[in-house]
Enzyme design. Structure first.
Site, PDB file in Angstrom:
ATOM      1  N   LYS A  16      71.217  17.602  22.241  1.00 35.15           N
ATOM      2  CA  LYS A  16      70.610  18.717  22.985  1.00 35.15           C
ATOM      3  C   LYS A  16      71.546  19.925  23.001  1.00 35.15           C
ATOM      4  O   LYS A  16      72.640  19.870  23.536  1.00 35.15           O
ATOM      5  CB  LYS A  16      70.333  18.319  24.432  1.00 35.15           C
ATOM      6  CG  LYS A  16      69.568  19.417  25.167  1.00 35.15           C
ATOM      7  CD  LYS A  16      69.599  19.278  26.665  1.00 35.15           C
ATOM      8  CE  LYS A  16      70.693  20.058  27.335  1.00 35.15           C
ATOM      9  NZ  LYS A  16      70.600  21.525  27.217  1.00 35.15           N
ATOM     10  N   GLU A  75      88.737  28.171  35.917  1.00 29.80           N
ATOM     11  CA  GLU A  75      88.261  28.645  34.613  1.00 29.80           C
ATOM     12  C   GLU A  75      87.253  29.785  34.804  1.00 29.80           C
ATOM     13  O   GLU A  75      86.279  29.642  35.537  1.00 29.80           O
ATOM     14  CB  GLU A  75      87.596  27.485  33.860  1.00 29.80           C
ATOM     15  CG  GLU A  75      87.265  27.859  32.439  1.00 29.80           C
ATOM     16  CD  GLU A  75      86.554  26.749  31.676  1.00 29.80           C
ATOM     17  OE1 GLU A  75      85.667  26.101  32.273  1.00 29.80           O
ATOM     18  OE2 GLU A  75      86.886  26.527  30.507  1.00 29.80           O
ATOM     19  N   GLU A  84      84.547  16.524  26.580  1.00 30.66           N
ATOM     20  CA  GLU A  84      85.381  17.700  26.254  1.00 30.66           C
ATOM     21  C   GLU A  84      85.031  18.764  27.277  1.00 30.66           C
ATOM     22  O   GLU A  84      83.948  19.348  27.209  1.00 30.66           O
ATOM     23  CB  GLU A  84      85.056  18.206  24.840  1.00 30.66           C
ATOM     24  CG  GLU A  84      85.238  17.190  23.733  1.00 30.66           C
ATOM     25  CD  GLU A  84      86.688  17.064  23.276  1.00 30.66           C
ATOM     26  OE1 GLU A  84      87.570  17.721  23.861  1.00 30.66           O
ATOM     27  OE2 GLU A  84      86.928  16.291  22.342  1.00 30.66           O
ATOM     28  N   GLY A  92      81.258  20.524  27.692  1.00 39.77           N
ATOM     29  CA  GLY A  92      80.728  21.440  28.703  1.00 39.77           C
ATOM     30  C   GLY A  92      81.688  21.557  29.861  1.00 39.77           C
ATOM     31  O   GLY A  92      82.898  21.354  29.701  1.00 39.77           O
ATOM     32  N   SER A  93      81.147  21.846  31.026  1.00 40.36           N
ATOM     33  CA  SER A  93      82.002  22.126  32.174  1.00 40.36           C
ATOM     34  C   SER A  93      82.534  20.837  32.805  1.00 40.36           C
ATOM     35  O   SER A  93      81.943  19.768  32.666  1.00 40.36           O
ATOM     36  CB  SER A  93      81.190  22.900  33.219  1.00 40.36           C
ATOM     37  OG  SER A  93      80.084  22.121  33.616  1.00 40.36           O
ATOM     38  N   THR A  94      83.637  20.985  33.524  1.00 40.74           N
ATOM     39  CA  THR A  94      84.237  19.836  34.205  1.00 40.74           C
ATOM     40  C   THR A  94      83.286  19.282  35.263  1.00 40.74           C
ATOM     41  O   THR A  94      83.175  18.069  35.433  1.00 40.74           O
ATOM     42  CB  THR A  94      85.591  20.256  34.810  1.00 40.74           C
ATOM     43  OG1 THR A  94      86.453  20.609  33.716  1.00 40.74           O
ATOM     44  CG2 THR A  94      86.232  19.143  35.616  1.00 40.74           C
ATOM     45  N   CYS A 154      86.797  27.299  25.496  1.00 39.42           N
ATOM     46  CA  CYS A 154      87.381  26.343  26.447  1.00 39.42           C
ATOM     47  C   CYS A 154      88.898  26.368  26.379  1.00 39.42           C
ATOM     48  O   CYS A 154      89.571  26.165  27.378  1.00 39.42           O
ATOM     49  CB  CYS A 154      86.863  24.955  26.147  1.00 39.42           C
ATOM     50  SG  CYS A 154      87.027  24.554  24.402  1.00 39.42           S
ATOM     51  N   GLY A 187      80.764  17.205  33.565  1.00 39.51           N
ATOM     52  CA  GLY A 187      81.502  16.033  33.055  1.00 39.51           C
ATOM     53  C   GLY A 187      81.674  14.978  34.134  1.00 39.51           C
ATOM     54  O   GLY A 187      81.509  13.773  33.884  1.00 39.51           O
TER      55      GLY A 187
HETATM   56  P1  NAP Z   1      77.644  23.092  31.289  1.00 42.12           P
HETATM   57  O1  NAP Z   1      76.885  23.781  32.325  1.00 42.12           O
HETATM   58  O2  NAP Z   1      78.415  21.888  31.660  1.00 42.12           O
HETATM   59  O3  NAP Z   1      76.604  22.761  30.110  1.00 42.12           O
HETATM   60  C1  NAP Z   1      76.944  22.050  28.954  1.00 42.12           C
HETATM   61  C2  NAP Z   1      75.720  21.317  28.454  1.00 42.12           C
HETATM   62  O4  NAP Z   1      75.340  20.321  29.405  1.00 42.12           O
HETATM   63  C3  NAP Z   1      74.506  22.205  28.272  1.00 42.12           C
HETATM   64  O5  NAP Z   1      73.745  21.743  27.183  1.00 42.12           O
HETATM   65  C4  NAP Z   1      73.780  21.986  29.582  1.00 42.12           C
HETATM   66  O6  NAP Z   1      72.421  22.315  29.506  1.00 42.12           O
HETATM   67  C5  NAP Z   1      73.992  20.513  29.810  1.00 42.12           C
HETATM   68  N1  NAP Z   1      73.873  20.049  31.176  1.00 42.12           N
HETATM   69  C6  NAP Z   1      73.822  20.775  32.338  1.00 42.12           C
HETATM   70  N2  NAP Z   1      73.717  19.951  33.404  1.00 42.12           N
HETATM   71  C7  NAP Z   1      73.686  18.684  32.915  1.00 42.12           C
HETATM   72  C8  NAP Z   1      73.602  17.387  33.531  1.00 42.12           C
HETATM   73  N3  NAP Z   1      73.538  17.232  34.855  1.00 42.12           N
HETATM   74  N4  NAP Z   1      73.617  16.298  32.729  1.00 42.12           N
HETATM   75  C9  NAP Z   1      73.707  16.431  31.387  1.00 42.12           C
HETATM   76  N5  NAP Z   1      73.776  17.618  30.758  1.00 42.12           N
HETATM   77  C10 NAP Z   1      73.787  18.741  31.516  1.00 42.12           C
HETATM   78  O7  NAP Z   1      78.682  24.035  30.578  1.00 42.12           O
HETATM   79  P2  NAP Z   1      78.443  25.500  30.111  1.00 42.12           P
HETATM   80  O8  NAP Z   1      78.687  26.379  31.271  1.00 42.12           O
HETATM   81  O9  NAP Z   1      77.179  25.614  29.372  1.00 42.12           O
HETATM   82  O10 NAP Z   1      79.619  25.635  29.031  1.00 42.12           O
HETATM   83  C11 NAP Z   1      80.852  26.125  29.336  1.00 42.12           C
HETATM   84  C12 NAP Z   1      81.832  25.016  29.662  1.00 42.12           C
HETATM   85  O11 NAP Z   1      82.032  24.206  28.511  1.00 42.12           O
HETATM   86  C13 NAP Z   1      83.188  25.549  30.002  1.00 42.12           C
HETATM   87  O12 NAP Z   1      83.678  24.881  31.139  1.00 42.12           O
HETATM   88  C14 NAP Z   1      84.037  25.230  28.791  1.00 42.12           C
HETATM   89  O13 NAP Z   1      85.397  25.095  29.031  1.00 42.12           O
HETATM   90  C15 NAP Z   1      83.411  23.986  28.312  1.00 42.12           C
HETATM   91  N6  NAP Z   1      83.701  23.769  26.884  1.00 42.12           N
HETATM   92  C16 NAP Z   1      84.606  22.805  26.557  1.00 42.12           C
HETATM   93  C17 NAP Z   1      84.930  22.576  25.218  1.00 42.12           C
HETATM   94  C18 NAP Z   1      85.919  21.510  24.842  1.00 42.12           C
HETATM   95  O14 NAP Z   1      85.954  21.152  23.685  1.00 42.12           O
HETATM   96  N7  NAP Z   1      86.712  20.995  25.754  1.00 42.12           N
HETATM   97  C19 NAP Z   1      84.321  23.333  24.224  1.00 42.12           C
HETATM   98  C20 NAP Z   1      83.399  24.318  24.584  1.00 42.12           C
HETATM   99  C21 NAP Z   1      83.095  24.512  25.937  1.00 42.12           C
HETATM  100  P3  NAP Z   1      71.955  23.842  29.775  1.00 42.12           P
HETATM  101  O15 NAP Z   1      72.929  24.761  29.134  1.00 42.12           O
HETATM  102  O16 NAP Z   1      70.673  23.929  29.086  1.00 42.12           O
HETATM  103  O17 NAP Z   1      71.919  24.001  31.238  1.00 42.12           O
END
Ligand code: NAP
Ligand code: MG
Length: 485
Positions: A190, A395, A264, A242-244, A298, A247
């Site tokens: 997804k 962050e 990650e 995605g976000s902590t 990230c 996670g």
């Molecule tokens: P996010 O809100 O955690 O979303 C990441 C993904 O998870 C999206 O596809 C999101 O869907 C989905 N999601 C949201 N709630 C969920 C749940 N309860 N269960 C399962 N999936 C769910 O993160 P973001 O704000 O989009 O992305 C930014 C974050 O990603 C930052 O914290 C960044 O540091 C981190 N990141 C980490 C890395 C790494 O390799 N460590 C790389 C890139 C980004 P929707 O977007 O459709 O809501």
């Protein structure tokens, strides 16, 4: 000398990339079992171009029922085809996908920049070539797993559920899909709600590559769809970027189950400049570390530590360089900083800029012109930041740099490690011994020396502490999709 070159305020002429190479459908369905199928609730949501807020397409919203259909397709494909064909055959399919991404590189780059807001120069030179490289690299491993893990009899888990964010949409899809296929797993992936288009284009390629039906399923939706993947009982492995916060939710959701996971998550990297560093290169490294991809990285070098003796020089050169950054149209080849990915993310960044000001930090922003429509943020720097300030601890995920000073090596190591995160760091010095000393004490998964934000499919990537666990890339990335007898 012409009048133009004498004038210090001269500008580049616009050099926009054409969007004519991009075919974007008005509506996208779900890619399940090798076919495009309508979502069972009939719902679609819009994806927009964050640089001008125009609607690019509408995309299906998958609910639990659709997730179930996709997981069943992936399970069947695993049992009936993917686990039965030889590893050499698997490799051929992965090579084919890699070549097809290369052939359609321009289209991918254009769509990535339109859907996500990143400068075309980056999507063209970084995201798309690296995505193809990941497929090439892991295709090479598919029939050599016994050599990669000698005497250990590696075996696929089965069905992998993969959830990715919006900052590197195609690249994150490649990081997830390529090693899963090479190790013999099938996939339900997804993409993020705001950037689904390149993953859907990848689905087109997967279909054209004639990958057996159901081996890769790409379904769109928001957080709920992601949660339905995580909670599906027939998923063997979750790969999440995605976000902590999310996670942590995932970790709780899979506690007590047999599901394996790699997470990650977020970061708050320290970029450390010692007095013996090549200052001009370091300034470029700082710029690349935090302003690359609007700071939507990230591993962005969002905390800058400068040794006191060179502080004035570094900050003077950094501000001068910030003034020359071109903010604007992501499709223009001269653009350094594109659009913020969404209005929601812009609000978050603006909230943190307000917090930084309220905490009494000294702000500097370049005086660039920002377009009226779309979501934009000026490259921002805060000086005199305290270790406990929120902008130094949390962050932001935007082009905002928090600057601190240090005097000794021990002091900067203690300060750099003092966050809940541990994804990456940067060290700038002329001395190899100092690099070894500092990098070995840094609690971060990736530490760059005299460079920043460099990625390669052969090298593992991942975090310590609240930046997650598990590694992607390299051999480590293979083992994350394998069990051993
Ligand atoms: P996010 O809100 O955690 O979303 C990441 C993904 O998870 C999206 O596809 C999101 O869907 C989905 N999601 C949201 N709630 C969920 C749940 N309860 N269960 C399962 N999936 C769910 O993160 P973001 O704000 O989009 O992305 C930014 C974050 O990603 C930052 O914290 C960044 O540091 C981190 N990141 C980490 C890395 C790494 O390799 N460590 C790389 C890139 C980004 P929707 O977007 O459709 O809501
Ligand atoms: Mg979009």
């Amino acid at each position: 000398m012409s009048k133009k070159t004498k004038d210090k305020n001269w500008n580049y002429s616009p050099a926009p990339e054409s969007s004519s190479s991009a075919t974007i459908e008005k509506r996208y369905n779900l890619f399940i079992n090798g076919k495009w199928v309508k979502p069972s609730n009939g719902k679609y949501f819009k994806t927009i171009n964050p640089a001008n807020e125009s609607v690019l397409s509408e995309v299906a919203e998958a609910n639990e029922k659709d997730v179930d259909i996709a997981v069943k397709a992936a399970r069947k494909a695993y049992d009936k085809t993917w686990s039965k064909i030889s590893a050499k055959e698997r490799a051929k399919y992965i090579y084919r996908i890699a070549r097809m991404i290369q052939e359609r590189a321009r289209e991918f780059a254009v769509i990535e920049s339109m859907d996500g807001g990143k400068p075309i120069r980056e999507s063209r030179d970084v995201d798309v070539p690296l995505a193809a490289n990941h497929f090439f690299y892991y295709a090479g491993w598919a029939d050599k797993l016994e050599y990669a893990f000698p005497m250990r009899k590696p075996k696929a888990y089965g069905v992998a559920g993969q959830i990715i964010p919006w900052n590197f949409p195609l690249l994150m899809a490649a990081w997830k899909i390529a090693p899963a296929l090479a190790t013999g797993n099938t996939v339900v992936l997804k993409p993020a709600e705001t950037t689904p288009l390149t993953a859907l284009k990848l689905a087109e390629i997967i279909q054209e590559a004639e990958l057996p039906d159901g081996v890769v399923n790409i379904i769109t939706g928001a957080g709920k769809t992601g949660a339905a993947i995580v909670n599906h009982p027939d998923i063997d492995k979750i790969a999440f970027t995605g976000s902590t916060n999310v996670g942590k939710i995932i970790q709780q959701a899979i506690a007590g189950t047999n599901k394996k996971a790699t997470l990650e998550l977020g970061g708050k990297a320290a970029n450390i400049i010692f007095e013996d560093a090549p200052i001009d290169q370091a300034v470029e490294g700082i710029i690349n570390g935090i302003y690359f991809n609007q700071g939507h990285v990230c591993c962005a070098g969002s905390r800058l530590f400068v040794q006191e003796s060179v502080y004035d020089e570094v900050i003077r050169k950094l501000k001068w360089r910030m003034k020359s950054l071109i903010v604007g149209d992501p499709m223009d080849k001269n653009t350094d900083i594109g659009a913020i990915n969404s209005s929601e993310q812009l609000k978050t960044i603006e909230k943190y800029i307000a917090i930084g000001k309220k905490d009494g930090n000294q702000i500097f922003q370049s005086e660039c012109f920002l377009p009226k429509k779309g979501f934009w943020c000026k490259p921002t720097l805060f000086e005199n930041v305290a270790q406990s300030d929120r902008i130094a601890q949390e962050e932001i995920f935007g082009p905002v740099l928090a600057v601190q000073t240090f005097r000794t090596v021990d002091e900067v190591i203690a300060k750099a490690n003092n966050t809940p995160f541990g994804l990456s760091a940067g060290v700038w010095t002329d001395k190899g011994s100092k690099i070894f000393n500092v990098t070995s004490k840094m609690k971060a998964g990736v530490v760059w020396a005299n460079t920043y934000n460099k990625f390669d499919p052969t090298s593992p990537f991942g975090g310590f502490k609240e930046s997650g666990y598990g590694r992607e890339g390299g051999l480590h990335g293979l083992s994350a999709y394998l069990k051993f007898d």
